[in-house]
Design an enzyme around this catalytic site. Structure first.
Site, mmCIF file in Angstrom:
data_model
loop_
_atom_site.group_PDB
_atom_site.id
_atom_site.type_symbol
_atom_site.label_atom_id
_atom_site.label_comp_id
_atom_site.label_asym_id
_atom_site.label_seq_id
_atom_site.Cartn_x
_atom_site.Cartn_y
_atom_site.Cartn_z
ATOM 1 N N GLU A 112 0.827 -1.210 0.000
ATOM 2 C CA GLU A 112 0.000 0.000 0.000
ATOM 3 C C GLU A 112 0.866 1.267 0.000
ATOM 4 O O GLU A 112 1.959 1.287 0.553
ATOM 5 C CB GLU A 112 -0.928 -0.010 1.220
ATOM 6 C CG GLU A 112 -1.910 -1.165 1.145
ATOM 7 C CD GLU A 112 -2.954 -1.170 2.252
ATOM 8 O OE1 GLU A 112 -4.030 -1.700 2.009
ATOM 9 O OE2 GLU A 112 -2.691 -0.658 3.350
ATOM 10 N N CYS A 125 3.393 8.534 1.359
ATOM 11 C CA CYS A 125 3.917 7.569 2.323
ATOM 12 C C CYS A 125 4.179 6.266 1.560
ATOM 13 O O CYS A 125 3.257 5.641 1.049
ATOM 14 C CB CYS A 125 2.875 7.386 3.433
ATOM 15 S SG CYS A 125 3.370 6.224 4.688
ATOM 16 N N CYS A 132 6.632 -6.906 7.147
ATOM 17 C CA CYS A 132 7.790 -6.460 7.932
ATOM 18 C C CYS A 132 8.176 -7.588 8.884
ATOM 19 O O CYS A 132 7.307 -8.222 9.482
ATOM 20 C CB CYS A 132 7.458 -5.190 8.719
ATOM 21 S SG CYS A 132 8.900 -4.555 9.626
ATOM 22 N N CYS A 136 6.554 -5.150 15.560
ATOM 23 C CA CYS A 136 6.235 -4.222 16.653
ATOM 24 C C CYS A 136 4.787 -4.499 17.099
ATOM 25 O O CYS A 136 3.923 -4.770 16.268
ATOM 26 C CB CYS A 136 6.397 -2.775 16.203
ATOM 27 S SG CYS A 136 8.083 -2.427 15.684
ATOM 28 N N CYS A 139 1.586 -2.576 15.411
ATOM 29 C CA CYS A 139 1.623 -2.242 13.986
ATOM 30 C C CYS A 139 0.964 -3.323 13.130
ATOM 31 O O CYS A 139 1.318 -4.500 13.219
ATOM 32 C CB CYS A 139 3.076 -2.044 13.567
ATOM 33 S SG CYS A 139 3.281 -1.828 11.789
ATOM 34 N N GLY A 192 6.914 -1.940 6.017
ATOM 35 C CA GLY A 192 8.297 -2.411 5.998
ATOM 36 C C GLY A 192 9.274 -1.544 6.752
ATOM 37 O O GLY A 192 8.989 -0.404 7.114
ATOM 38 N N GLU A 193 10.432 -2.124 7.028
ATOM 39 C CA GLU A 193 11.523 -1.411 7.692
ATOM 40 C C GLU A 193 12.556 -1.054 6.619
ATOM 41 O O GLU A 193 13.286 -1.926 6.134
ATOM 42 C CB GLU A 193 12.134 -2.309 8.780
ATOM 43 C CG GLU A 193 13.430 -1.807 9.361
ATOM 44 C CD GLU A 193 13.425 -0.341 9.780
ATOM 45 O OE1 GLU A 193 12.566 0.064 10.576
ATOM 46 O OE2 GLU A 193 14.301 0.420 9.284
ATOM 47 N N SER A 224 12.165 6.597 7.875
ATOM 48 C CA SER A 224 11.760 6.319 9.247
ATOM 49 C C SER A 224 12.228 4.909 9.616
ATOM 50 O O SER A 224 12.037 3.963 8.857
ATOM 51 C CB SER A 224 10.228 6.393 9.333
ATOM 52 O OG SER A 224 9.783 5.930 10.584
ATOM 53 N N SER A 246 11.464 5.862 15.199
ATOM 54 C CA SER A 246 10.240 5.387 15.855
ATOM 55 C C SER A 246 10.593 4.971 17.277
ATOM 56 O O SER A 246 11.068 3.864 17.503
ATOM 57 C CB SER A 246 9.664 4.194 15.079
ATOM 58 O OG SER A 246 9.167 4.632 13.847
ATOM 59 N N LEU A 247 10.367 5.850 18.208
ATOM 60 C CA LEU A 247 10.834 5.603 19.591
ATOM 61 C C LEU A 247 9.750 4.914 20.435
ATOM 62 O O LEU A 247 9.948 3.829 20.943
ATOM 63 C CB LEU A 247 11.273 6.931 20.220
ATOM 64 C CG LEU A 247 12.033 6.801 21.527
ATOM 65 C CD1 LEU A 247 13.366 6.102 21.334
ATOM 66 C CD2 LEU A 247 12.266 8.170 22.171
ATOM 67 N N HIS A 248 8.647 5.569 20.639
ATOM 68 C CA HIS A 248 7.450 4.998 21.282
ATOM 69 C C HIS A 248 7.561 4.696 22.784
ATOM 70 O O HIS A 248 6.567 4.322 23.399
ATOM 71 C CB HIS A 248 6.963 3.733 20.573
ATOM 72 C CG HIS A 248 6.863 3.889 19.099
ATOM 73 N ND1 HIS A 248 6.095 4.857 18.507
ATOM 74 C CD2 HIS A 248 7.450 3.199 18.085
ATOM 75 C CE1 HIS A 248 6.203 4.758 17.196
ATOM 76 N NE2 HIS A 248 7.021 3.780 16.915
ATOM 77 N N ASN A 325 -3.604 4.113 16.068
ATOM 78 C CA ASN A 325 -4.691 3.793 15.140
ATOM 79 C C ASN A 325 -5.057 2.327 15.278
ATOM 80 O O ASN A 325 -4.224 1.461 14.999
ATOM 81 C CB ASN A 325 -4.260 4.085 13.701
ATOM 82 C CG ASN A 325 -4.129 5.569 13.467
ATOM 83 O OD1 ASN A 325 -5.041 6.335 13.758
ATOM 84 N ND2 ASN A 325 -2.981 5.994 12.982
ATOM 85 N N CYS A 368 -1.504 5.827 9.775
ATOM 86 C CA CYS A 368 -0.248 5.204 10.205
ATOM 87 C C CYS A 368 -0.515 3.863 10.849
ATOM 88 O O CYS A 368 -1.350 3.759 11.740
ATOM 89 C CB CYS A 368 0.375 6.024 11.330
ATOM 90 S SG CYS A 368 1.389 7.330 10.812
HETATM 91 N N1 SAH Z 1 9.349 0.525 9.841
HETATM 92 C C1 SAH Z 1 9.504 1.912 9.922
HETATM 93 C C2 SAH Z 1 8.588 2.685 8.994
HETATM 94 C C3 SAH Z 1 7.179 2.212 8.882
HETATM 95 S S1 SAH Z 1 6.142 2.434 10.299
HETATM 96 C C4 SAH Z 1 9.342 2.385 11.340
HETATM 97 O O1 SAH Z 1 8.911 1.618 12.190
HETATM 98 O O2 SAH Z 1 9.698 3.519 11.599
HETATM 99 C C5 SAH Z 1 5.769 4.170 10.222
HETATM 100 C C6 SAH Z 1 5.298 4.776 11.539
HETATM 101 O O3 SAH Z 1 3.965 4.376 11.867
HETATM 102 C C7 SAH Z 1 6.177 4.361 12.692
HETATM 103 O O4 SAH Z 1 6.511 5.430 13.523
HETATM 104 C C8 SAH Z 1 5.285 3.406 13.412
HETATM 105 O O5 SAH Z 1 5.686 3.266 14.704
HETATM 106 C C9 SAH Z 1 3.926 4.046 13.231
HETATM 107 N N2 SAH Z 1 2.821 3.123 13.519
HETATM 108 C C10 SAH Z 1 2.805 1.799 13.291
HETATM 109 N N3 SAH Z 1 1.631 1.275 13.689
HETATM 110 C C11 SAH Z 1 0.881 2.281 14.179
HETATM 111 C C12 SAH Z 1 -0.453 2.362 14.717
HETATM 112 N N4 SAH Z 1 -1.232 1.287 14.805
HETATM 113 N N5 SAH Z 1 -0.905 3.563 15.107
HETATM 114 C C13 SAH Z 1 -0.122 4.659 14.982
HETATM 115 N N6 SAH Z 1 1.129 4.649 14.476
HETATM 116 C C14 SAH Z 1 1.641 3.466 14.084
HETATM 117 FE FE1 SF4 Z 2 7.905 -2.944 10.932
HETATM 118 FE FE2 SF4 Z 2 7.847 -0.304 11.410
HETATM 119 FE FE3 SF4 Z 2 5.634 -1.812 11.726
HETATM 120 FE FE4 SF4 Z 2 7.680 -2.063 13.438
HETATM 121 S S1 SF4 Z 2 6.392 -0.218 13.119
HETATM 122 S S2 SF4 Z 2 6.525 -3.756 12.490
HETATM 123 S S3 SF4 Z 2 9.414 -1.773 12.078
HETATM 124 S S4 SF4 Z 2 6.694 -1.426 9.827
#
Ligand code: SAH
Ligand code: SF4
Length: 419
Positions: A112, A125, A132, A136, A139, A192-193, A224, A246-248, A325, A368
């Site tokens: 997508e 985006c 991936c 995480c 995600c 993806g990463e 990212s 992506s710290l979180h 989300n 996201c």
């Molecule tokens: N793999 C890379 C890039 C793709 S994810 C990464 O992790 O940075 C892009 C962004 O969307 C990241 O910051 C990720 O943490 C965030 N993201 C993933 N799932 C999400 C969700 N369910 N709600 C909000 N943000 C999310």
């Molecule tokens: Fe992969 Fe980024 Fe999603 Fe983590 S947040 S599973 S690294 S796409």
């Protein structure tokens, strides 16, 4: 969204694609790659510049239309090369102007891509992998498991298709402020990463920033990452794109629960690497974007906001707050607006710029973390998650039913090791 069952028509398409794969796809070649290819055909390297303009400025995919090339070269290219993008399965438009494409890549999976218009800019985006491997916990892409890396052509094709789908190719076109279809920014934040598909992502980003292709400012192309530290160090040697981390979570215990790769590359190591990256850029005005997805009662307390302030005190950064989300297969919840604002206030009072990213394209699942495509998963992870969630719904014993988990984790480790 397309299901995973492969139809006869799709099988035929795959066969056609396999035949096409014997031809060199020029869409993903940078100027250096295309010049080398021209030389291999006995042509002058500067032909690469002409062809790049045809492809990326004019959207041409038929060599016969490239009228400043000799007839002989056009014929050779038609026989040996192609300009080929993934097939658009669907294009959905949100009421807020967000547009999402589902693209079918060879092998049967779908990825997508999302376009988000905002006042003064339009952001695309872009996905870097089919699924991936990093899993995480919050995600949707991670829950789909992993199939394969995208080629450089499949990555740049997302921009090529997006440009073509709005107003067509016209680099001279002037857009009114906020006009839908203007693409000023690209973020590698789709599926993806990106750092685990290093070479292809770097090639595609080079094309995004090359004047002979899309000419985007290096400040406006952002990679990212969830924190693949050795690859981030390598990125600093070859690219000057902008960086988002992506710290979180502000401590390793919590971050390792949310972002499993943190066990391998903990926060201090990651922030050091990010700092080295920013220090190595030629312009000293750029800062790291820190992404922090706020999950209700998980990482959104005021105490954690204060920890975050301490952690980032000396890091040149801005913090993007992304309210979680929701998606199927996840029990996490989005915090209330009050909780999000209270978290933001702590950061603002400590002097941080910390915008709350408003959810866009909600009605078309384009926000996201909601990007899931349709991944033919070779890690078996998606099947395990579906099983887990079904079992939980039925009130069954989840752990007892999660079969073959060890094999799947081993697969993901192998995939990780490739990076
Ligand atoms: N793999 C890379 C890039 C793709 S994810 C990464 O992790 O940075 C892009 C962004 O969307 C990241 O910051 C990720 O943490 C965030 N993201 C993933 N799932 C999400 C969700 N369910 N709600 C909000 N943000 C999310
Ligand atoms: Fe992969 Fe980024 Fe999603 Fe983590 S947040 S599973 S690294 S796409």
């Amino acid at each position: 969204m397309a299901g995973l069952a492969i139809t006869v028509q799709e099988k035929v398409q795959d066969t056609v694609q396999e035949v096409m794969q014997t031809k060199v796809n020029l869409l993903g070649l940078t100027e250096v790659g295309l010049s080398d290819y021209m030389v291999s055909l006995g042509e002058k390297p500067f032909r690469a510049k002409q062809i790049m303009k045809w492809i990326h400025h004019m959207g041409v995919s038929d060599f016969n239309s490239m009228t400043d090339l000799s007839k002989g070269l056009r014929k050779t290219l038609s026989e040996q090369a192609q300009i080929s993008a993934p097939q658009v399965v669907s294009q959905l438009d949100s009421v807020d102007g967000t547009r999402k494409w589902l693209l079918r890549v060879s092998g049967g999976s779908c990825i997508e891509t999302v376009y988000i218009p905002e006042p003064g800019r339009g952001t695309l985006c872009v996905s870097s992998q089919v699924g991936c491997s990093l899993d995480c916990s919050f995600c949707a892409t991670g829950k789909q498991g992993f199939m394969r890396d995208l080629s450089a052509a499949e990555i740049i094709a997302q921009l090529w298709l997006a440009v073509g789908s709005f107003n067509g190719f016209d680099p001279a076109r002037k857009y009114a402020d906020g006009e839908i279809g203007r693409i000023t920014n690209v973020v590698m934040m789709g599926m993806g990463e990106p750092l685990l598909n290093f070479d292809n992502v770097v090639s595609a980003m080079n094309l995004m920033m090359d004047d002979r292709a899309y000419g985007l400012s290096k400040r406006r192309v952002t990679l990212s990452t969830s924190g693949v530290v050795p690859m981030l160090d390598r990125l600093g040697e070859v690219s000057d794109c902008s960086l988002a981390i992506s710290l979180h979570a502000p401590n390793d215990k919590l971050r390792s629960e949310l972002v499993p790769i943190n066990k391998k590359y903990p926060i201090a190591m990651l922030l050091d690497s990010a700092q080295r990256y920013i220090n190595g850029l030629s312009d000293n005005k750029r800062v790291i974007t820190i992404e922090y997805t706020l999950i209700d009662q998980v990482n959104d307390s005021l105490e954690l906001a204060e920890q975050l302030v301490e952690l980032l005190r000396d890091v040149p950064c801005k913090i993007n707050l992304i309210p979680f989300n929701p998606f199927d297969l996840s029990d996490y919840k989005r915090p209330s607006n009050n909780r999000v604002k209270a978290f933001q206030r702590v950061l603002n009072e400590a002097g941080f710029i910390a915008p709350i990213r408003t959810t866009r394209g909600d009605d078309i699942d384009a926000a996201c973390g909601q990007l899931a495509g349709a991944v033919l998963d070779r890690t078996n992870r998606s099947a395990r998650y579906r099983l887990k969630s079904r079992t939980a719904l039925n009130g069954g014993d989840v752990e007892a039913l999660v079969v073959d988990g060890s094999k799947s984790e081993a697969d993901s480790d192998n995939i990780l090791a490739r990076g």
